[in-house]
Design a protein around this motif. Structure first.
Motif, PDB file in Angstrom:
ATOM      1  N   ASP A 201       0.826  -1.219   0.000  1.00 49.45           N
ATOM      2  CA  ASP A 201       0.000   0.000   0.000  1.00 49.45           C
ATOM      3  C   ASP A 201       0.857   1.264   0.000  1.00 49.45           C
ATOM      4  N   VAL A 202       2.027   1.202   0.640  1.00 46.57           N
ATOM      5  CA  VAL A 202       2.938   2.360   0.670  1.00 46.57           C
ATOM      6  C   VAL A 202       3.484   2.609  -0.740  1.00 46.57           C
ATOM      7  N   ALA A 203       3.818   1.514  -1.447  1.00 48.44           N
ATOM      8  CA  ALA A 203       4.332   1.636  -2.812  1.00 48.44           C
ATOM      9  C   ALA A 203       3.309   2.287  -3.741  1.00 48.44           C
ATOM     10  N   ASP A 204       2.038   2.015  -3.517  1.00 48.61           N
ATOM     11  CA  ASP A 204       0.982   2.490  -4.421  1.00 48.61           C
ATOM     12  C   ASP A 204       0.482   3.900  -4.104  1.00 48.61           C
ATOM     13  N   TYR A 205       0.554   4.292  -2.847  1.00 48.50           N
ATOM     14  CA  TYR A 205      -0.222   5.423  -2.329  1.00 48.50           C
ATOM     15  C   TYR A 205      -0.028   6.733  -3.119  1.00 48.50           C
ATOM     16  N   LEU A 206       1.199   7.226  -3.181  1.00 49.96           N
ATOM     17  CA  LEU A 206       1.430   8.528  -3.820  1.00 49.96           C
ATOM     18  C   LEU A 206       1.276   8.439  -5.340  1.00 49.96           C
ATOM     19  N   CYS A 207       1.689   7.300  -5.914  1.00 49.93           N
ATOM     20  CA  CYS A 207       1.518   7.102  -7.362  1.00 49.93           C
ATOM     21  C   CYS A 207       0.033   7.178  -7.733  1.00 49.93           C
ATOM     22  N   ASP A 208      -0.814   6.564  -6.902  1.00 47.40           N
ATOM     23  CA  ASP A 208      -2.266   6.585  -7.158  1.00 47.40           C
ATOM     24  C   ASP A 208      -2.826   8.004  -7.062  1.00 47.40           C
ATOM     25  N   LEU A 209      -2.361   8.769  -6.069  1.00 44.61           N
ATOM     26  CA  LEU A 209      -2.843  10.152  -5.912  1.00 44.61           C
ATOM     27  C   LEU A 209      -2.448  11.010  -7.111  1.00 44.61           C
ATOM     28  N   LEU A 210      -1.235  10.785  -7.643  1.00 43.25           N
ATOM     29  CA  LEU A 210      -0.789  11.534  -8.824  1.00 43.25           C
ATOM     30  C   LEU A 210      -1.653  11.170 -10.032  1.00 43.25           C
ATOM     31  N   GLU A 211      -1.911   9.868 -10.195  1.00 47.98           N
ATOM     32  CA  GLU A 211      -2.751   9.414 -11.318  1.00 47.98           C
ATOM     33  C   GLU A 211      -4.141  10.047 -11.255  1.00 47.98           C
ATOM     34  N   LYS A 212      -4.655  10.190 -10.015  1.00 46.77           N
ATOM     35  CA  LYS A 212      -5.994  10.784  -9.852  1.00 46.77           C
ATOM     36  C   LYS A 212      -5.941  12.312  -9.878  1.00 46.77           C
ATOM     37  N   LYS A 213      -4.736  12.868 -10.066  1.00 42.85           N
ATOM     38  CA  LYS A 213      -4.510  14.333 -10.096  1.00 42.85           C
ATOM     39  C   LYS A 213      -4.869  15.021  -8.770  1.00 42.85           C
ATOM     40  N   GLU A 214      -4.752  14.261  -7.671  1.00 37.59           N
ATOM     41  CA  GLU A 214      -5.000  14.870  -6.356  1.00 37.59           C
ATOM     42  C   GLU A 214      -3.769  15.640  -5.859  1.00 37.59           C
ATOM     43  N   ILE A 215      -2.612  15.325  -6.452  1.00 39.76           N
ATOM     44  CA  ILE A 215      -1.390  16.093  -6.168  1.00 39.76           C
ATOM     45  C   ILE A 215      -0.731  16.417  -7.508  1.00 39.76           C
ATOM     46  N   PRO A 216      -0.072  17.589  -7.612  1.00 38.06           N
ATOM     47  CA  PRO A 216       0.452  18.013  -8.917  1.00 38.06           C
ATOM     48  C   PRO A 216       1.822  17.428  -9.257  1.00 38.06           C
ATOM     49  N   LEU A 217       2.035  17.291 -10.562  1.00 34.80           N
ATOM     50  CA  LEU A 217       3.364  16.948 -11.081  1.00 34.80           C
ATOM     51  C   LEU A 217       4.204  18.218 -11.020  1.00 34.80           C
ATOM     52  N   ARG A 218       5.417  18.101 -10.493  1.00 34.46           N
ATOM     53  CA  ARG A 218       6.289  19.282 -10.351  1.00 34.46           C
ATOM     54  C   ARG A 218       7.690  18.981 -10.877  1.00 34.46           C
ATOM     55  N   VAL A 219       8.482  20.057 -11.008  1.00 39.29           N
ATOM     56  CA  VAL A 219       9.910  19.885 -11.295  1.00 39.29           C
ATOM     57  C   VAL A 219      10.557  19.418  -9.994  1.00 39.29           C
ATOM     58  N   THR A 220      11.234  18.277 -10.036  1.00 40.74           N
ATOM     59  CA  THR A 220      11.856  17.765  -8.812  1.00 40.74           C
ATOM     60  C   THR A 220      13.336  17.519  -9.020  1.00 40.74           C
ATOM     61  N   HIS A 221      14.086  17.598  -7.927  1.00 40.70           N
ATOM     62  CA  HIS A 221      15.544  17.463  -7.983  1.00 40.70           C
ATOM     63  C   HIS A 221      15.968  16.002  -7.942  1.00 40.70           C
TER      64      HIS A 221
END
Length: 372
Positions: A201-221
């Protein structure tokens, strides 16, 4: 890659229109991936200029031209923003020196790629946290990096290493490594394997939120360690983010999380005595305060709430990558002893457990700092 020869280095130096007479050239820094040299040129009248020259590692970065396109795009944008804010663009961002043909790189007769940067004077990068203030300053600097690039079109950047922080993909690669068990090591690390499988569930959590556009794609270091910040020698403030090779589209929360994984741990990454390994809540709070301050309101409320999840996800991902490499025969991370990757994996999993035990505290710290 083959070691750099003197002849090859001289060819690269001649490929750039450097001013003055070359008076010294020495290996520079503690990086393990690219070959880095500090060149000093005499301009006359007691004036000199320093330049960083690097051979890019094409074994790690398969497309150096795309990588340099990323770096030029981001540094040009940063320069403009820094000028608008009344800052010093010669010190607050990397400045690429074009090659003689106007390109951002020089390709030598061996097919290797070179680049050059203006040297940032009167500033130092530190390999480890010598005082908490340095960790705080790195947080402000990485937060400011997010702030300055908040409106940059992240989707236009090339992915310099595919699926670098795609934890879902990393999880699948791990399962494949367990299944194939090429070294016959899986039976001896059943406990560690079970730990990963229990945390899908930890592996999936943030990836799923990005797919659902609940968090934005950003420039990352994507490599937010202390030694990728230049700290001003006089003021002690973090002034410039360096080493932009892994700048790509991603999650700001991942950048935050990697800093916590590395900088807020009470032990070395390969500590064998796991009783020494924990996540310092003092350092977690210090870094979170600096990062939120540096971001200056550019993160969404949801992103800020998810900062603890970023720390846990990145620590879990890193441990999973160490374990995957151990199962595959230690082919990716350099090891200095038998079982080195296994030790590294165990410290990361101990940190994940410690974060889970302190989960309420971590979330309360973030809530308090968000509302201030």
């Amino acid at each position: 890659m083959e070691p750099v020869t003197h002849q090859q280095k001289n060819e690269a130096i001649a490929g750039f229109p450097f001013e003055g007479i070359l008076v010294s050239e020495n290996p520079y820094g503690s990086g393990h991936i690219n070959d880095t040299f500090l060149l000093v040129f005499d301009l006359g009248d007691d004036e000199e200029v320093k330049v960083i020259l690097q051979r890019m590692n094409k074994d790690v970065f398969a497309d150096p031209e795309a990588l340099m396109e990323n770096i030029v795009g981001v540094t040009s944008y940063l320069r403009k923003k820094i000028e608008e804010n009344g800052g010093d663009p010669d010190r607050e961002t990397l400045n690429v020196i074009p090659a003689g043909d106007g390109k951002s790189y020089y390709k030598d007769s061996q097919g290797d790629y070179w680049r050059a940067y203006k040297f940032i004077t009167d500033a130092t990068s530190y390999d480890k946290v010598e005082k908490p203030e340095d960790f705080y300053q790195s947080a402000v600097a990485f937060g400011n990096f997010q702030c300055l690039l908040a409106d940059y079109p992240a989707h236009e950047l090339h992915e310099t290493i595919k699926d670098f922080h795609n934890t879902k993909a990393r999880f699948q690669a791990f399962k494949k490594a367990v299944e194939e068990d090429v070294m016959g090591r899986a039976a001896s690390v059943k406990k560690e394997i079970d730990f990963v499988l229990q945390h899908e569930d930890v592996a999936d959590y943030l990836c799923d939120l990005l797919e659902k556009k609940e968090i934005p794609l950003r420039v990352t270091h994507n490599d937010t360690k202390l030694n990728n910040i230049m700290i001003d020698d006089k003021t002690g403030k973090g002034i410039c983010v360096i080493d932009l090779d892994t700048v790509m589209p991603g999650l700001a929360i991942h950048d935050f999380g990697d800093s916590i994984r590395f900088g807020a741990s009470t032990a070395a990454e390969d500590e064998q005595d796991l009783s020494k390994v924990s996540c310092s809540m003092e350092l977690f709070e210090l870094y979170t305060r600096g990062f939120i301050e540096g971001c200056a309101g550019k993160l969404t409320d949801r992103e800020i709430e998810l900062l603890p999840m970023g720390a846990k996800t990145m620590t879990f991902e890193c441990g999973m990558r160490f374990l995957t490499d151990y199962l595959q025969g230690d082919t990716y991370f350099k090891i200095h002893r038998e079982g080195h990757n296994l030790d590294r994996c165990r410290t990361q999993f101990k940190l994940v457990e410690d974060m889970e035990n302190k989960w309420y505290t971590m979330n309360e710290i973030v809530k308090k700092l968000k509302d201030n």
